[in-house]
Design a protein around this motif. Structure first.
Motif, PDB file in Angstrom:
ATOM      1  N   GLU A 495       0.807  -1.219   0.000  1.00 47.83           N
ATOM      2  CA  GLU A 495       0.000   0.000   0.000  1.00 47.83           C
ATOM      3  C   GLU A 495       0.838   1.265   0.000  1.00 47.83           C
ATOM      4  N   ARG A 496       2.178   1.130   0.038  1.00 47.17           N
ATOM      5  CA  ARG A 496       3.105   2.273   0.002  1.00 47.17           C
ATOM      6  C   ARG A 496       2.829   3.232   1.154  1.00 47.17           C
ATOM      7  N   LEU A 497       2.819   2.715   2.373  1.00 48.94           N
ATOM      8  CA  LEU A 497       2.472   3.500   3.550  1.00 48.94           C
ATOM      9  C   LEU A 497       3.738   3.957   4.279  1.00 48.94           C
ATOM     10  N   PRO A 498       3.786   5.215   4.718  1.00 47.76           N
ATOM     11  CA  PRO A 498       4.974   5.738   5.407  1.00 47.76           C
ATOM     12  C   PRO A 498       4.983   5.350   6.886  1.00 47.76           C
ATOM     13  N   ILE A 499       5.333   4.104   7.150  1.00 45.46           N
ATOM     14  CA  ILE A 499       5.388   3.582   8.521  1.00 45.46           C
ATOM     15  C   ILE A 499       6.826   3.184   8.825  1.00 45.46           C
ATOM     16  N   ILE A 500       7.308   3.580   9.999  1.00 49.98           N
ATOM     17  CA  ILE A 500       8.567   3.043  10.501  1.00 49.98           C
ATOM     18  C   ILE A 500       8.233   1.982  11.544  1.00 49.98           C
ATOM     19  N   PHE A 501       8.656   0.764  11.300  1.00 52.06           N
ATOM     20  CA  PHE A 501       8.497  -0.314  12.267  1.00 52.06           C
ATOM     21  C   PHE A 501       9.780  -0.396  13.082  1.00 52.06           C
ATOM     22  N   VAL A 502       9.701  -0.015  14.348  1.00 47.15           N
ATOM     23  CA  VAL A 502      10.860  -0.001  15.236  1.00 47.15           C
ATOM     24  C   VAL A 502      10.836  -1.274  16.061  1.00 47.15           C
ATOM     25  N   VAL A 503      11.754  -2.190  15.776  1.00 43.81           N
ATOM     26  CA  VAL A 503      11.796  -3.471  16.488  1.00 43.81           C
ATOM     27  C   VAL A 503      12.843  -3.393  17.595  1.00 43.81           C
ATOM     28  N   LEU A 504      12.391  -3.494  18.851  1.00 45.16           N
ATOM     29  CA  LEU A 504      13.305  -3.533  19.989  1.00 45.16           C
ATOM     30  C   LEU A 504      13.850  -4.954  20.093  1.00 45.16           C
ATOM     31  N   ASN A 505      15.045  -5.138  19.588  1.00 47.84           N
ATOM     32  CA  ASN A 505      15.621  -6.472  19.417  1.00 47.84           C
ATOM     33  C   ASN A 505      16.602  -6.755  20.553  1.00 47.84           C
ATOM     34  N   ASP A 506      16.177  -7.620  21.486  1.00 45.81           N
ATOM     35  CA  ASP A 506      17.065  -7.998  22.589  1.00 45.81           C
ATOM     36  C   ASP A 506      17.144  -9.506  22.782  1.00 45.81           C
ATOM     37  N   GLY A 507      16.600 -10.265  21.805  1.00 45.29           N
ATOM     38  CA  GLY A 507      16.683 -11.717  21.889  1.00 45.29           C
ATOM     39  C   GLY A 507      15.914 -12.299  23.062  1.00 45.29           C
ATOM     40  N   ALA A 508      14.809 -11.621  23.443  1.00 46.79           N
ATOM     41  CA  ALA A 508      14.066 -12.091  24.612  1.00 46.79           C
ATOM     42  C   ALA A 508      12.643 -11.550  24.591  1.00 46.79           C
ATOM     43  N   LEU A 509      11.766 -12.238  25.324  1.00 50.13           N
ATOM     44  CA  LEU A 509      10.481 -11.661  25.687  1.00 50.13           C
ATOM     45  C   LEU A 509      10.773 -10.774  26.898  1.00 50.13           C
ATOM     46  N   GLY A 510      11.012  -9.498  26.629  1.00 48.48           N
ATOM     47  CA  GLY A 510      11.610  -8.616  27.624  1.00 48.48           C
ATOM     48  C   GLY A 510      10.782  -8.443  28.883  1.00 48.48           C
ATOM     49  N   MET A 511       9.470  -8.268  28.755  1.00 46.41           N
ATOM     50  CA  MET A 511       8.657  -8.080  29.944  1.00 46.41           C
ATOM     51  C   MET A 511       8.660  -9.337  30.806  1.00 46.41           C
ATOM     52  N   VAL A 512       8.666 -10.497  30.150  1.00 48.57           N
ATOM     53  CA  VAL A 512       8.740 -11.750  30.906  1.00 48.57           C
ATOM     54  C   VAL A 512      10.079 -11.834  31.639  1.00 48.57           C
ATOM     55  N   LYS A 513      11.160 -11.546  30.930  1.00 48.90           N
ATOM     56  CA  LYS A 513      12.488 -11.655  31.528  1.00 48.90           C
ATOM     57  C   LYS A 513      12.628 -10.740  32.736  1.00 48.90           C
ATOM     58  N   HIS A 514      12.281  -9.463  32.555  1.00 53.58           N
ATOM     59  CA  HIS A 514      12.449  -8.523  33.657  1.00 53.58           C
ATOM     60  C   HIS A 514      11.425  -8.764  34.756  1.00 53.58           C
ATOM     61  N   GLY A 515      10.236  -9.226  34.380  1.00 56.92           N
ATOM     62  CA  GLY A 515       9.253  -9.578  35.394  1.00 56.92           C
ATOM     63  C   GLY A 515       9.733 -10.715  36.285  1.00 56.92           C
ATOM     64  N   GLN A 516      10.345 -11.719  35.667  1.00 54.55           N
ATOM     65  CA  GLN A 516      10.891 -12.824  36.452  1.00 54.55           C
ATOM     66  C   GLN A 516      12.004 -12.337  37.385  1.00 54.55           C
ATOM     67  N   ARG A 517      12.836 -11.428  36.903  1.00 48.64           N
ATOM     68  CA  ARG A 517      13.918 -10.909  37.740  1.00 48.64           C
ATOM     69  C   ARG A 517      13.368 -10.141  38.938  1.00 48.64           C
ATOM     70  N   LEU A 518      12.406  -9.253  38.681  1.00 49.71           N
ATOM     71  CA  LEU A 518      11.859  -8.445  39.764  1.00 49.71           C
ATOM     72  C   LEU A 518      11.129  -9.299  40.785  1.00 49.71           C
ATOM     73  N   ALA A 519      10.493 -10.373  40.317  1.00 51.21           N
ATOM     74  CA  ALA A 519       9.749 -11.262  41.208  1.00 51.21           C
ATOM     75  C   ALA A 519      10.615 -12.362  41.805  1.00 51.21           C
ATOM     76  N   ALA A 521      11.657 -14.900  40.313  1.00 57.07           N
ATOM     77  CA  ALA A 521      11.117 -16.161  39.827  1.00 57.07           C
ATOM     78  C   ALA A 521      12.176 -16.904  39.028  1.00 57.07           C
ATOM     79  N   GLU A 522      11.867 -18.125  38.643  1.00 53.86           N
ATOM     80  CA  GLU A 522      12.778 -18.907  37.817  1.00 53.86           C
ATOM     81  C   GLU A 522      12.942 -18.246  36.453  1.00 53.86           C
ATOM     82  N   PRO A 523      14.169 -18.084  35.985  1.00 50.60           N
ATOM     83  CA  PRO A 523      14.375 -17.501  34.649  1.00 50.60           C
ATOM     84  C   PRO A 523      14.140 -18.558  33.572  1.00 50.60           C
ATOM     85  N   ILE A 524      12.943 -18.562  32.990  1.00 54.60           N
ATOM     86  CA  ILE A 524      12.584 -19.635  32.067  1.00 54.60           C
ATOM     87  C   ILE A 524      11.673 -19.108  30.966  1.00 54.60           C
TER      88      ILE A 524
END
Length: 593
Positions: A495-519, A521-524
């Motif tokens: 569709e030729r749309l002017p969108i920038i897709f910004v991918v936060l690339n850290d090799g992880a499900l980040g909220m899960v990872k940091h949530g486990q750390r704060l809690a 919990a087991e890092p899994i």
């Protein structure tokens, strides 16, 4: 950008061809100004697509082919958010319909007007194990949609088509939720009922929500506001379309105000009365202001869900609260409030301004000169891009007309807390002079607060960009979300749309990872493979850039990328050790204190 030319010439025989039920359905969409139907075709929905092809040749609604039905629903939802019209998505029977459900549920739970249309095998095949049968004798998709829509019905006879399409559209528009119609393929092909000559002339009026205001409640609210010495307003997502009016109320009272995360994009953050975001990933000033026990709290269009109430915090939910909302369900969540004011917020604000004397002007309490961040930008500790810095750069260098969407996950948290733009509210005169039209209920920052599926923003950004062709859009997503629905960027490319897709690339499900750390919990389960999304995008024909460090980030020409008539993917290698502002979420879950 001009609308693409229809792909076929008008067929001469169409002038004398009788309308069928599929034509009737599409004619109603055209009559209310729907421009696009988002979906994936299939055999059980073929007559609807035929009707859409005929409609396209008459400049009616045009098909946008998604790569997955969930993406189609997200696109329809984004289109509805920006255009103010009903979003329409379509899928075939069986797995096509079930794929659609997550996106439909997302729209319904987030108060977005959406119509979903699904197909069924012919009626005579019900109960005979037809391919992708999904009626009452198969995988009952009609039953499934009952739990995530407010209007849900099957058209089993041609005579039902008109009242049911009007009923579905009326529900979506008036109640701001999702409606679903499922139609057997033979009914789609049936002649429209005898005597039908087109949609009713008053169809648009039937879709207009009634403006009902409890005048006694508004008068009581005015008395409370005039008595209060230090009122504080909390503006929520439901205040969209009435923010300018409530800002007049706030300024007349000299009041202070905060927003919920999903209403941040409605206001000018430079306003002297603004004290930041209250709720998920919000600001300390906002929480401190509410915790200081002002003598009156006024919540406008606040759903009182987990993220908009800071985990149902008693600094908001208490006896000092006045709750204004059009949704009874939202009001029910604030049973302890001093006063409930049901009604459309815009109507409430207009009436309220009549009861507040214009000469009643308090001196406003000044806001802090800057919003204090719970997660201030620290010095670099790794080679990657700090997410805080990324948000600051996007804030400073994207044009003021940019729309931002942030996917559920750390991207939402970083955007709510750090993404800021200069005032972008335009006067009607300036808008007319520049040919700029904006849905007054639209926000420059869109995030999900309730039902929040990962990868929503990827599809929704396409819908937003289609609703305002030529205007820039930035989609902030994570690598986890992108791996779910990244293929939808090919729709933006087509569709030729002017969108920038910004991918936060850290090799992880980040909220899960940091949530486990704060809690503690087991890092899994949070690990993701290292993916070069730039190379993947190029394989899909989309321009891409790898941003490995903050020097690369500083070198980006963001205005230039957004000026293109094409999407761009930014593969941003972020500093994975930066802790996002998500502690409130974990406190609500009871996993951390």
């Amino acid at each position: 950008m001009d609308r693409p030319t229809p792909n076929a010439l008008v067929h001469p025989e169409e002038a004398s061809r009788p309308d069928d039920v599929a034509d009737l359905i599409i004619a109603h969409l055209a009559a209310i100004g729907v421009e696009y139907v988002f979906g994936v075709p299939g055999g059980a929905i073929e007559p609807i697509y035929n009707a859409l092809a005929r409609s396209e040749r008459k400049r009616g609604p045009r098909v946008i082919t998604a790569r997955h039905e969930a993406g189609a629903a997200y696109m329809a939802e984004g289109y509805a958010r920006e255009s103010g019209k009903i979003g329409v998505c379509i899928a075939t029977s069986g797995p096509g319909a079930t794929n659609l459900i997550t996106g439909v549920a997302c729209a319904h739970d987030n108060d977005i007007p959406l119509l979903a249309i699904t197909g069924q095998p012919k009626l005579a095949a019900f109960g005979r194990r037809a391919l992708q049968e999904s009626g009452c004798t198969g995988i009952n998709t009609l039953g499934m949609f009952r739990h995530c829509t407010g209007y849900n019905s099957m058209i089993s006879h041609p005579e039902q088509a008109e009242p049911k399409i009007v009923g579905a559209l009326s529900y979506a528009a008036q109640h701001r939720g999702a409606a679903h119609l499922t139609i057997p393929v033979d009914i789609q092909r049936s002649n429209a009922h005898e005597g039908w000559t087109g949609p009713a002339a008053n169809l648009t009026r039937l879709l207009t929500p009634a403006v009902l205001v409890d005048d006694d409640a508004v008068q009581e609210m005015a008395r409370e506001l005039l008595r209060a010495q230090h009122p504080v307003f909390v503006l929520g997502h439901g205040s969209g379309g009435s923010v300018d009016l409530f800002m007049q109320v706030i300024e007349r009272l000299g009041a202070r105000f905060v927003t919920t995360p999903d209403a941040k994009g409605f206001i000018n953050p430079a306003h002297p009365g603004y004290h930041g975001v209250f709720g998920f990933a919000g600001h300390q000033q906002a929480h401190t202001l509410l915790a200081s026990e002002p003598d009156l709290l006024v919540a406008v269009g606040v759903s009182m869900g987990e993220w908009t109430s800071a985990g149902w915090s008693n600094v908001l939910l208490n006896r000092r609260l006045i709750h204004v909302d059009a949704e009874t369900e939202h009001l029910q969540r604030s049973a302890m409030a001093r006063l409930h004011v049901p009604g459309q917020p815009a109507g409430v604000a207009r009436r309220l301004l009549q009861y507040l004397p214009e000469q009643f002007m308090r001196t406003p309490t000044p806001a802090p000169t800057a919003i204090t961040r719970l997660n201030p930008t620290p010095p670099p500790i790794a080679a990657g891009v700090r997410p805080q810095v990324l948000m600051e750069v996007l804030s400073e260098r994207c044009p003021p007309t940019t729309n931002f969407l942030a996917d559920p996950g750390n991207g939402t948290a970083w955007a709510i807390h750090h993404l800021e733009l200069n005032c972008r509210r335009r006067s009607a005169t300036e808008a007319a002079e520049k040919g700029y039209r904006r849905n007054p209920a639209a926000s420059w920052l869109r995030v999900l607060m309730d039902f929040a599926p990962m990868a929503w923003a990827i599809g929704a950004s396409v819908g937003v960009a289609l609703a305002r062709r030529g205007r820039p859009v930035v989609c902030i997503t994570g690598d986890g979300s992108y791996l779910m629905s990244g293929q939808e960027i090919t729709v933006a490319q087509a569709e030729r749309l002017p969108i920038i897709f910004v991918v936060l690339n850290d090799g992880a499900l980040g909220m899960v990872k940091h949530g486990q750390r704060l809690a503690r919990a087991e890092p899994i389960g949070f690990q993701l493979p290292g993916v070069d999304f730039s190379r993947q995008a190029e394989a899909l024909g989309v321009d891409s850039i790898v941003v490995r460090n903050e020097a690369d980030l500083a070198a980006l020409d963001l205005p230039g990328l957004l000026a293109k008539s094409a999407p761009t993917l930014l593969d941003v290698r972020i500093d994975a050790e930066q802790e996002p502002p998500i502690r409130m979420r974990l406190e609500a879950l009871g996993t951390v204190k």
